[in-house]
Design an enzyme around this catalytic site. Sequence first.
Site, mmCIF file in Angstrom:
data_model
loop_
_atom_site.group_PDB
_atom_site.id
_atom_site.type_symbol
_atom_site.label_atom_id
_atom_site.label_comp_id
_atom_site.label_asym_id
_atom_site.label_seq_id
_atom_site.Cartn_x
_atom_site.Cartn_y
_atom_site.Cartn_z
ATOM 1 N N TYR A 79 0.826 -1.213 0.000
ATOM 2 C CA TYR A 79 0.000 0.000 0.000
ATOM 3 C C TYR A 79 0.860 1.263 0.000
ATOM 4 O O TYR A 79 1.567 1.537 0.960
ATOM 5 C CB TYR A 79 -0.896 -0.039 1.235
ATOM 6 C CG TYR A 79 -1.835 1.136 1.395
ATOM 7 C CD1 TYR A 79 -2.606 1.597 0.338
ATOM 8 C CD2 TYR A 79 -1.971 1.761 2.634
ATOM 9 C CE1 TYR A 79 -3.479 2.665 0.501
ATOM 10 C CE2 TYR A 79 -2.848 2.826 2.806
ATOM 11 C CZ TYR A 79 -3.592 3.273 1.731
ATOM 12 O OH TYR A 79 -4.459 4.332 1.899
ATOM 13 N N ASP A 139 -9.249 11.385 -3.476
ATOM 14 C CA ASP A 139 -9.600 10.120 -4.113
ATOM 15 C C ASP A 139 -11.117 9.915 -4.097
ATOM 16 O O ASP A 139 -11.701 9.468 -5.076
ATOM 17 C CB ASP A 139 -8.897 8.977 -3.360
ATOM 18 C CG ASP A 139 -9.071 7.633 -4.028
ATOM 19 O OD1 ASP A 139 -9.336 7.608 -5.248
ATOM 20 O OD2 ASP A 139 -8.939 6.614 -3.340
ATOM 21 N N HIS A 187 -2.726 7.425 -0.920
ATOM 22 C CA HIS A 187 -3.440 8.331 -0.014
ATOM 23 C C HIS A 187 -2.570 9.131 0.934
ATOM 24 O O HIS A 187 -3.081 9.700 1.894
ATOM 25 C CB HIS A 187 -4.455 7.526 0.834
ATOM 26 C CG HIS A 187 -5.543 6.907 0.013
ATOM 27 N ND1 HIS A 187 -5.888 5.577 0.100
ATOM 28 C CD2 HIS A 187 -6.357 7.444 -0.920
ATOM 29 C CE1 HIS A 187 -6.879 5.325 -0.744
ATOM 30 N NE2 HIS A 187 -7.166 6.441 -1.379
#
Length: 684
Positions: free
Chosen positions: A169, A265, A172
């Site tokens: 990951y 997002d 963000h």
Amino acid sequence: MRDPRYDILFEPVQIGPVRTRNRFYQVPHCNGMGHVHPSAMARMRAIKAEGGWGVVCTEECEISPLSEFSPYIEARLWDKRDIPALARMCDAVHRHGSLAGVELAFNGYSAPNRTSREIPWAPSNTPVRGYDPVQARAMSRADIKQLRELHRAAALRARDAGFDIIYVYAGHDLGLPFHFLTQRNNRRTDEYGGALFNRVRLLRELIEDTRDAVGDRCAVAVRLAVDEQQGCAGLTRDSEGVEVFSMLAELPDLWDINVADWANDSVTSRFAPEGYQEAFLTGLKALTSKPVVGVGRFTSPDTMASLVRRGVLDLIGAARPSIADPFLPNKIDQGRTDEIRECIGCNVCVSGDHTSTPMRCTQNPTMGEEWRRGWHPEQVPVRRAEGRALVIGAGPAGLECARVLGARGLEVMLAEATRTLGGRVASESRLPGLASWSRVVDYRVDALSRLGNVEIYRESRLEVQDVLDIEASHVFVATGSRWRNDGLGRVLRQPLPGLENLPVFTPDDVMAGAVLPSPVVVFDDDHYYMGSVLAESLIARGVEVLYVTPAADVAPWTHNTLEQHRIQRRLLELDVTIITSHTLCSLTPYGVQAACTYTGRPRFIPAAGVLLVTSREPEQGLFDALQAEPRGVQQVIQIGDCLAPGTIAAAVYSGHRFAREFDAPPGLLRMRRELVALEDWPAP
Ligand code: ADP
Ligand code: SF4
């Protein structure tokens, strides 16, 4: 039958060693259930697999207490004891022929470790994200080595739980590998800092480690934010975003591409249309042979098919559209596209994560209730009650109530006072930026039109005698609410003195087209969208707006929907005068007397009128009269805003719940929950 134009969406896609049955991909998304309500989370994901999503992922999944996300409730794989909870999700997803994905996450300075009290790790010494009085410390080489081992071990646990796709990951501005990537966060001078090649090193190593550990059985996905939408202050697609992608293009089995941060997002429909991320996705597929998934609040099958055909995406990513309609893929497959319950882009779902509570959805009232109440989004229990049902009022509560009662097989009459169906949603969706909200009405009116046992009567304002004459066995009163015109709300517990001195308006007046004098004070003691949206609407009509709120910022509840900064920015750009931390004390013929909420210091604000956005009063006169009526009907139930004014989501939920449960025996109304398992407790 499926429209052949959409066949392309049902082609299988090879993702490393696994193969998904179609191109519908539920990307990782939070849900406020996570490790605290694991069966609820598993059931919610399973229903999406049942509804046709070929891949169903978890939310962020903590890999170690060295980076835990409390108070936010996410998935957890700290050690092997966490495996069974996630295995439950994997098994349930597999039963429907879908793949399960897990987003392993180590969030560095974005997680202040409020529970574990571990010092957060970061590329360089830095305060944590947000306002916790905590600083993250620069990782040593030994820390980096330990992180790699933790990630590898978590990947193995994820594989053992049954996951098919395992994420690294870097999205963000949350995942630590992203922090290493970005110049502003990485001031290191060793081989992990400086040139981009070095800043990418950690992400590269984590991908390689994961492949090495589980790559024979599981696909390795990377979630990468290619742009932070903050210009040269952050990563941009054209500066380093595409370069990072190119450097690692062939390394993972799947690219999950989006923009950072989360508020960028998951933009609401008030601020961005469907497909708003396409400009950031275009061209990336040409740089890799691996499949690419991306998002953009896609609900239109034409848009989806076009994205695949045009070579923008291989897989159609969705979080919110899959929440609003877990059966979206099946509906496309079965040629029922007009039955899709389209996401309205309100981000009420996001508020579940922000408030650490099970997610809810404006469009899908069963969201979060799949396991604990046993609700299914497409199935309702056959009626137990006999007799006719009358629903009074066709706002979101009445429409949903009539829809569910009809689907349950009751004979239903839906009476609406006006010509227009939709109640408050019909009015609110005409306000600036809220047009998509009309989908709440569209979906339900369309569903009602398919039910032969529901009759709709417009322009039918019912009084007590009308209700008695109809002789329905079950009466659902969904007559809504009206905004108060006396200022009563959170701050003012008594009517505002001097109401007779100045023209006073309510949101209902503005939505009904009232002409307001200029300048006008908008007093927002509601703190959600209404005050700011009406301010915008008034500016568009040429009225000068002075926005006054007792809160410290504009519309503070919208932090929970990721909109607050956009709302405040928009009002500032529109030259609205914003006066925070002030309440109204009285009205005079020349303006409003206000006071600072901290010091009480008075402040006079000249104005020609005031718009009070404070609280609503239920329209319960008809209900009260029916209750008092001695010849009464068998059952009278108050639902929606008429019971207690709230969000549109709450009204839909109320209509759904009472229609589903009004005839259930009490024993069936259990709300299931999971208890913490007690550990051994040795004697001291
Ligand atoms: P909710 O959010 O609870 O659905 P709304 O305010 O959106 O409430 O909708 C209430 C609806 O009820 C409105 O469309 C209104 O016109 C209608 N209504 C109110 N009173 C009556 C009545 N006596 N008979 C029929 N319809 C009514
Ligand atoms: Fe879409 Fe709103 Fe439902 Fe979220 S809560 S999925 S934004 S309709």
